[in-house]
Design a protein around this motif. Sequence first.
Motif, mmCIF file in Angstrom:
data_model
loop_
_atom_site.group_PDB
_atom_site.id
_atom_site.type_symbol
_atom_site.label_atom_id
_atom_site.label_comp_id
_atom_site.label_asym_id
_atom_site.label_seq_id
_atom_site.Cartn_x
_atom_site.Cartn_y
_atom_site.Cartn_z
ATOM 1 N N UNK A 95 0.835 -1.197 0.000
ATOM 2 C CA UNK A 95 0.000 0.000 0.000
ATOM 3 C C UNK A 95 0.872 1.249 0.000
ATOM 4 N N UNK A 96 0.293 2.351 -0.425
ATOM 5 C CA UNK A 96 0.950 3.649 -0.275
ATOM 6 C C UNK A 96 0.042 4.490 0.604
ATOM 7 N N UNK A 97 0.626 5.051 1.651
ATOM 8 C CA UNK A 97 -0.117 5.895 2.583
ATOM 9 C C UNK A 97 0.419 7.313 2.478
ATOM 10 N N UNK A 98 -0.510 8.271 2.406
ATOM 11 C CA UNK A 98 -0.163 9.688 2.299
ATOM 12 C C UNK A 98 -0.699 10.406 3.527
ATOM 13 N N UNK A 99 0.171 11.224 4.135
ATOM 14 C CA UNK A 99 -0.221 11.985 5.328
ATOM 15 C C UNK A 99 0.630 13.250 5.417
ATOM 16 N N UNK A 100 -0.016 14.378 5.550
ATOM 17 C CA UNK A 100 0.678 15.661 5.736
ATOM 18 C C UNK A 100 1.780 15.912 4.705
ATOM 19 N N UNK A 101 1.467 15.651 3.438
ATOM 20 C CA UNK A 101 2.425 15.951 2.374
ATOM 21 C C UNK A 101 3.568 14.973 2.232
ATOM 22 N N UNK A 102 3.499 13.881 2.969
ATOM 23 C CA UNK A 102 4.518 12.837 2.850
ATOM 24 C C UNK A 102 3.828 11.524 2.519
ATOM 25 N N UNK A 103 4.579 10.611 1.932
ATOM 26 C CA UNK A 103 4.018 9.310 1.587
ATOM 27 C C UNK A 103 5.028 8.215 1.927
ATOM 28 N N UNK A 104 4.490 7.011 2.108
ATOM 29 C CA UNK A 104 5.334 5.854 2.381
ATOM 30 C C UNK A 104 4.700 4.616 1.775
ATOM 31 N N UNK A 105 5.556 3.746 1.280
ATOM 32 C CA UNK A 105 5.117 2.433 0.825
ATOM 33 C C UNK A 105 5.145 1.520 2.049
ATOM 34 N N UNK A 106 4.051 0.843 2.298
ATOM 35 C CA UNK A 106 3.897 0.062 3.519
ATOM 36 C C UNK A 106 4.535 -1.308 3.494
ATOM 37 N N UNK A 107 5.688 -1.424 2.937
ATOM 38 C CA UNK A 107 6.470 -2.662 2.951
ATOM 39 C C UNK A 107 7.863 -2.320 3.443
ATOM 40 N N UNK A 108 8.125 -2.460 4.686
ATOM 41 C CA UNK A 108 7.324 -2.985 5.780
ATOM 42 C C UNK A 108 6.396 -1.918 6.372
#
Length: 117
Positions: A95-108
């Motif tokens: 998954x990709x999560x976006x929050x407050x102008x930043x994003x992360x791929x959820x692996x891990x």
Amino acid sequence: MITIYHNPCCSKSRAACDLVSNANANEPVEIIEYLKQPPTVEQLKALHAMLGGPLRDMIRTGETEYAELGLDAASVTDNQLYEAIVRHPILLQRPIVVHNGRAAIGRPTENIEALFD
């Protein structure tokens, strides 16, 4: 607002949804099932900018479409990669999560937790 690019068939993606809903109950969450609603090139460029790093990091290189489309060739441009993801959204990391102008791929999933520190 928290946005999750989600594939309900993926255990990591489901884990990301659980993590976000349990840890951030006060913030609204938008879940985008990107296989049903593929992102546009503009949305992908924005995600890439928030993720940082090489564009290929947000592509699932193990998918059949990646090889069939010859996306591993060094001559493939970023624009061609964006277009390939739009046409074949299965290529997008999840998954990709976006929050407050930043994003992360959820692996891990720890990558997602870092968005909320």
